[in-house]
Design a protein around this motif. Structure first.
Motif, PDB file in Angstrom:
ATOM      1  N   ASP A 193       0.850  -1.324   0.030  1.00  0.00           N
ATOM      2  CA  ASP A 193      -0.076   0.036  -0.031  1.00  0.00           C
ATOM      3  C   ASP A 193       0.819   1.482  -0.146  1.00  0.00           C
ATOM      4  O   ASP A 193       0.599   2.226  -0.850  1.00  0.00           O
ATOM      5  N   ALA A 194       1.870   1.293   0.906  1.00  0.00           N
ATOM      6  CA  ALA A 194       2.778   2.339   0.857  1.00  0.00           C
ATOM      7  C   ALA A 194       3.515   2.638  -0.462  1.00  0.00           C
ATOM      8  O   ALA A 194       3.727   3.742  -1.054  1.00  0.00           O
ATOM      9  N   PHE A 195       3.742   1.502  -0.993  1.00  0.00           N
ATOM     10  CA  PHE A 195       4.723   1.331  -2.368  1.00  0.00           C
ATOM     11  C   PHE A 195       3.629   2.079  -3.146  1.00  0.00           C
ATOM     12  O   PHE A 195       4.151   3.111  -4.199  1.00  0.00           O
ATOM     13  N   HIS A 196       2.399   1.768  -3.450  1.00  0.00           N
ATOM     14  CA  HIS A 196       1.433   2.185  -4.566  1.00  0.00           C
ATOM     15  C   HIS A 196       1.146   3.814  -4.313  1.00  0.00           C
ATOM     16  O   HIS A 196       1.441   4.475  -5.241  1.00  0.00           O
ATOM     17  N   LYS A 197       1.015   4.111  -3.119  1.00  0.00           N
ATOM     18  CA  LYS A 197       0.884   5.591  -2.757  1.00  0.00           C
ATOM     19  C   LYS A 197       1.875   6.289  -2.904  1.00  0.00           C
ATOM     20  O   LYS A 197       2.019   7.339  -3.358  1.00  0.00           O
ATOM     21  N   GLY A 198       3.167   5.848  -2.545  1.00  0.00           N
ATOM     22  CA  GLY A 198       4.398   6.502  -2.945  1.00  0.00           C
ATOM     23  C   GLY A 198       4.687   6.963  -4.269  1.00  0.00           C
ATOM     24  O   GLY A 198       5.090   8.001  -4.664  1.00  0.00           O
ATOM     25  N   ASP A 236      12.128   5.201   0.879  1.00  0.00           N
ATOM     26  CA  ASP A 236      11.045   5.639   2.263  1.00  0.00           C
ATOM     27  C   ASP A 236      10.353   4.315   2.777  1.00  0.00           C
ATOM     28  O   ASP A 236      10.448   4.408   4.230  1.00  0.00           O
ATOM     29  N   ILE A 237      10.419   3.350   2.062  1.00  0.00           N
ATOM     30  CA  ILE A 237       9.633   2.074   2.765  1.00  0.00           C
ATOM     31  C   ILE A 237      10.694   1.554   3.732  1.00  0.00           C
ATOM     32  O   ILE A 237      10.473   1.086   4.918  1.00  0.00           O
ATOM     33  N   ALA A 238      12.085   1.397   3.341  1.00  0.00           N
ATOM     34  CA  ALA A 238      12.841   0.929   4.227  1.00  0.00           C
ATOM     35  C   ALA A 238      13.390   1.821   5.331  1.00  0.00           C
ATOM     36  O   ALA A 238      13.721   1.137   6.374  1.00  0.00           O
TER      37      ALA A 238
END
Length: 241
Positions: A193-198, A236-238
């Protein structure tokens, strides 16, 4: 299954790279064995190429060297309009043939052969030359390799799968072999989800479940911009993990 029920099986239907099951390409030996077993029992082999037809000049069956008895098609053959089609060996398709009278199996529909869809589809098929497929293969390989390198760079568990103009991102370090191996848990869903929104924040539209589809107008510069957005988002996710 064929050993137990072979006499009652009419056909085997398979998608050689099913999007909703992880976009994992089928193994060549599996497909070949499936064809041999089905034909030995007198059953037909049907390829679902609604999505995978975009993988090459002769679709997925051309890449794997498999000749199914029937093929189901859709999506790109309509040039963006709703469409569906089926084709196959002449002896199998003969059940639809009305030239000698009433066919064994009449085939018709309210929207069959819609002229706008047929024109748009024809234009799309003419634009998809062997050279354009080579271009898409190069872009796809560039992005798949780049995404894999980005996962390693940021120390994240993840893999990129697919072929040709399609690729999909999975936040898992497990071997990717089937639907169960890529089914996301709570932590993987949160990262996806964070990947898609990022990516949306960076101007890149992917499917919410990690699927990307490239198109012929895209250039290496476009692929580089997509890869940069992916790398920044994974960074960012990392940092938040």
């Amino acid at each position: 299954v064929f050993a137990a029920e072979g006499d009652s099986i009419a056909a085997v239907l398979i998608d050689p790279m099913p999007n909703r099951a992880g976009l994992i390409p089928a193994r060549q030996d599996y497909l070949q064995a499936m064809v041999e077993i089905a034909h030995a029992a007198g059953a037909l082999v049907i390829f679902d190429e609604v999505i995978s037809f975009r993988l090459g000049w002769s679709g997925a069956q051309g890449l794997w060297g498999i000749e199914p008895d029937l093929t189901a098609l859709g999506k790109i053959i309509g040039g963006g309009f709703p469409v569906g089609a089926v084709g196959g060996r002449a002896d199998v398709m003969a059940v639809f043939d009305p030239t000698a009278g009433k066919p064994a199996l009449p085939h018709g529909g309210t929207f069959t052969a819609n002229p706008v869809t047929m024109r748009a589809g024809l234009a799309s098929m003419r634009a998809l030359t062997k050279e354009s497929f080579g271009h898409l293969d190069r872009l796809g390989n560039l992005l798949r390799d780049g995404v894999t390198a980005s996962f390693q760079k940021h120390g994240l568990a993840g893999q990129c799968v697919g072929l040709g103009s399609l690729f999909k991102v999975h936040f898992t370090s497990h071997p990717v072999t089937d639907y169960r191996s890529v089914y996301p848990g709570q932590a993987e869903r949160a990262k996806s989800d964070a990947f898609h929104k990022g990516l949306l924040d960076r101007g890149v539209l992917s499917a919410s479940y990690g699927l990307f589809a490239l198109s012929t107008p895209m250039t290496e510069a476009d692929a580089g911009a997509i890869l940069q957005a992916i790398d920044e988002t994974l960074g960012d996710i990392a940092a938040q993990s």
